[in-house]
Write a protein that holds these residues in place. Structure first.
Motif, PDB file in Angstrom:
ATOM      1  N   CYS A   3       0.856  -1.219  -0.073  1.00 35.80           N
ATOM      2  CA  CYS A   3       0.133  -0.017  -0.009  1.00 35.80           C
ATOM      3  C   CYS A   3       0.717   1.131   0.094  1.00 35.80           C
ATOM      4  O   CYS A   3       1.831   1.445   1.003  1.00 35.80           O
ATOM      5  N   ASN A   4       0.706   2.130  -0.912  1.00 35.81           N
ATOM      6  CA  ASN A   4       1.654   3.493  -1.282  1.00 35.81           C
ATOM      7  C   ASN A   4       0.670   4.704  -1.092  1.00 35.81           C
ATOM      8  O   ASN A   4      -0.369   4.537  -1.524  1.00 35.81           O
ATOM      9  N   MET A   5       1.092   5.477  -0.189  1.00 35.96           N
ATOM     10  CA  MET A   5       0.614   6.494  -0.102  1.00 35.96           C
ATOM     11  C   MET A   5       0.743   7.675  -1.422  1.00 35.96           C
ATOM     12  O   MET A   5       2.081   7.576  -1.903  1.00 35.96           O
ATOM     13  N   ARG A   6      -0.218   8.294  -1.821  1.00 33.16           N
ATOM     14  CA  ARG A   6       0.162   9.020  -3.100  1.00 33.16           C
ATOM     15  C   ARG A   6       0.238  10.406  -2.841  1.00 33.16           C
ATOM     16  O   ARG A   6      -0.627  11.035  -2.280  1.00 33.16           O
ATOM     17  N   ILE A   7       1.617  10.957  -3.221  1.00 33.43           N
ATOM     18  CA  ILE A   7       1.542  12.316  -3.049  1.00 33.43           C
ATOM     19  C   ILE A   7       1.758  12.924  -4.499  1.00 33.43           C
ATOM     20  O   ILE A   7       2.259  12.571  -5.331  1.00 33.43           O
ATOM     21  N   SER A   8       0.920  13.969  -4.638  1.00 33.33           N
ATOM     22  CA  SER A   8       0.860  14.614  -5.876  1.00 33.33           C
ATOM     23  C   SER A   8       1.896  15.361  -6.541  1.00 33.33           C
ATOM     24  O   SER A   8       3.118  15.506  -5.460  1.00 33.33           O
ATOM     25  N   ARG A  10       2.411  18.212  -7.353  1.00 35.50           N
ATOM     26  CA  ARG A  10       2.589  19.281  -6.392  1.00 35.50           C
ATOM     27  C   ARG A  10       3.506  19.272  -5.235  1.00 35.50           C
ATOM     28  O   ARG A  10       4.325  20.001  -4.907  1.00 35.50           O
ATOM     29  N   GLY A  11       3.009  18.247  -4.601  1.00 36.42           N
ATOM     30  CA  GLY A  11       3.845  18.063  -3.282  1.00 36.42           C
ATOM     31  C   GLY A  11       5.222  17.443  -3.265  1.00 36.42           C
ATOM     32  O   GLY A  11       6.123  17.668  -2.741  1.00 36.42           O
ATOM     33  N   ARG A  12       5.272  16.706  -4.429  1.00 35.78           N
ATOM     34  CA  ARG A  12       6.456  16.008  -4.867  1.00 35.78           C
ATOM     35  C   ARG A  12       7.401  17.236  -5.170  1.00 35.78           C
ATOM     36  O   ARG A  12       8.795  17.467  -4.650  1.00 35.78           O
ATOM     37  N   TYR A  13       7.159  18.457  -6.064  1.00 34.13           N
ATOM     38  CA  TYR A  13       7.922  19.281  -6.454  1.00 34.13           C
ATOM     39  C   TYR A  13       8.024  20.368  -5.157  1.00 34.13           C
ATOM     40  O   TYR A  13       9.356  20.873  -5.180  1.00 34.13           O
ATOM     41  N   ALA A  14       7.251  20.765  -4.505  1.00 29.95           N
ATOM     42  CA  ALA A  14       7.358  21.455  -3.458  1.00 29.95           C
ATOM     43  C   ALA A  14       8.487  20.794  -2.643  1.00 29.95           C
ATOM     44  O   ALA A  14       9.479  21.464  -1.993  1.00 29.95           O
ATOM     45  N   LEU A  15       8.391  19.528  -2.149  1.00 31.64           N
ATOM     46  CA  LEU A  15       9.665  18.905  -1.505  1.00 31.64           C
ATOM     47  C   LEU A  15      10.903  18.806  -2.218  1.00 31.64           C
ATOM     48  O   LEU A  15      12.018  19.508  -1.405  1.00 31.64           O
ATOM     49  N   ALA A  16      10.992  18.936  -3.318  1.00 28.85           N
ATOM     50  CA  ALA A  16      12.152  18.862  -4.048  1.00 28.85           C
ATOM     51  C   ALA A  16      12.838  20.168  -4.094  1.00 28.85           C
ATOM     52  O   ALA A  16      14.070  20.360  -3.817  1.00 28.85           O
ATOM     53  N   ALA A  17      11.976  21.127  -4.354  1.00 30.49           N
ATOM     54  CA  ALA A  17      12.479  22.625  -4.663  1.00 30.49           C
ATOM     55  C   ALA A  17      12.978  23.046  -3.158  1.00 30.49           C
ATOM     56  O   ALA A  17      13.707  23.990  -3.046  1.00 30.49           O
ATOM     57  N   MET A  18      12.072  22.629  -1.923  1.00 32.09           N
ATOM     58  CA  MET A  18      12.707  23.151  -0.720  1.00 32.09           C
ATOM     59  C   MET A  18      13.985  22.527  -0.382  1.00 32.09           C
ATOM     60  O   MET A  18      14.948  23.186   0.535  1.00 32.09           O
ATOM     61  N   ILE A  19      14.121  21.224  -0.702  1.00 32.59           N
ATOM     62  CA  ILE A  19      15.514  20.699  -0.262  1.00 32.59           C
ATOM     63  C   ILE A  19      16.518  21.671  -1.140  1.00 32.59           C
ATOM     64  O   ILE A  19      17.603  21.728  -0.677  1.00 32.59           O
ATOM     65  N   ASP A  20      16.050  21.869  -2.507  1.00 32.83           N
ATOM     66  CA  ASP A  20      17.278  22.563  -3.337  1.00 32.83           C
ATOM     67  C   ASP A  20      17.539  24.017  -2.705  1.00 32.83           C
ATOM     68  O   ASP A  20      18.601  24.351  -2.520  1.00 32.83           O
ATOM     69  N   LEU A  21      16.502  24.575  -2.157  1.00 32.51           N
ATOM     70  CA  LEU A  21      16.472  25.950  -1.311  1.00 32.51           C
ATOM     71  C   LEU A  21      17.406  25.691  -0.038  1.00 32.51           C
ATOM     72  O   LEU A  21      17.879  26.627   0.158  1.00 32.51           O
ATOM     73  N   ALA A  22      17.125  24.709   0.517  1.00 34.72           N
ATOM     74  CA  ALA A  22      17.585  24.521   1.708  1.00 34.72           C
ATOM     75  C   ALA A  22      19.372  24.335   1.465  1.00 34.72           C
ATOM     76  O   ALA A  22      20.085  24.676   2.277  1.00 34.72           O
ATOM     77  N   LYS A  23      19.576  23.304   0.679  1.00 41.03           N
ATOM     78  CA  LYS A  23      21.044  23.481   0.291  1.00 41.03           C
ATOM     79  C   LYS A  23      21.743  24.748   0.282  1.00 41.03           C
ATOM     80  O   LYS A  23      23.021  24.920   0.217  1.00 41.03           O
ATOM     81  N   ASN A  24      20.927  25.728  -0.227  1.00 43.61           N
ATOM     82  CA  ASN A  24      21.656  27.182  -0.591  1.00 43.61           C
ATOM     83  C   ASN A  24      21.333  27.998   0.756  1.00 43.61           C
ATOM     84  O   ASN A  24      21.671  29.382   0.672  1.00 43.61           O
TER      85      ASN A  24
END
Length: 152
Positions: A3-8, A10-24
């Motif tokens: 059973c896998n939870m579905r993240i949209s 939008r949610g996946r992009y938000a998390l990836a973008a925030m990780i990128d922002l956090a790296k800087n």
């Protein structure tokens, strides 16, 4: 059964973008959506919508103008995956609708008490355990591990 939870997206992009922002984050500079979109291969227009939601959610701040862009509102140690996903993944955090409340209230209460409430608490607790700092470290670890792969 898996059973896998579905993240949209939008949610996946938000998390990836925030990780990128956090790296800087340590640089103290405001980062443009365009630069994040280019690094991650995400549509700039779509990412602008995501950042608008993140700003409303209080996890980023922004400055307009030529030196403008976005910055984390707190340190990467303080911002959790929950903080990032909550403003953009509204359906995950909605209260589960009643199913059979009028016809079988005892079943409704049983489902809520033993399934839905526990599931909601588990998802929230899990997302609150993971910070952007953790995600940066894991990404760096994966990058390093991938750098040492040899193919013969």
């Amino acid at each position: 059964m898996n059973c896998n939870m579905r993240i949209s997206a939008r949610g996946r992009y938000a998390l990836a973008a925030m990780i990128d922002l956090a790296k800087n984050y340590a640089d103290g500079n405001f980062i443009t959506v365009t630069s994040i979109a280019d690094r991650l291969g995400i549509s700039k227009i779509y990412l602008e919508q995501v950042f608008s939601m993140l700003k409303k959610g209080g996890v980023v701040i922004s400055v307009k103008g030529s030196q403008g862009g976005y910055q984390l509102a707190s340190t990467p140690h303080q911002i959790t995956a929950y903080d990032v996903l909550y403003p953009v993944e509204t359906s995950i955090f909605d209260i589960t609708d009643d199913t059979v409340k009028n016809e079988a209230p005892e079943i409704e209460v049983a489902m809520r008490n033993l399934v839905f409430d526990d599931l909601d608490k588990a998802v929230e607790a899990s997302l609150k355990r993971v910070t952007l700092y953790n995600l940066i470290n894991e990404a760096e670890k994966q990058r390093t591990d991938m750098g040492y792969m040899y193919f013969i």
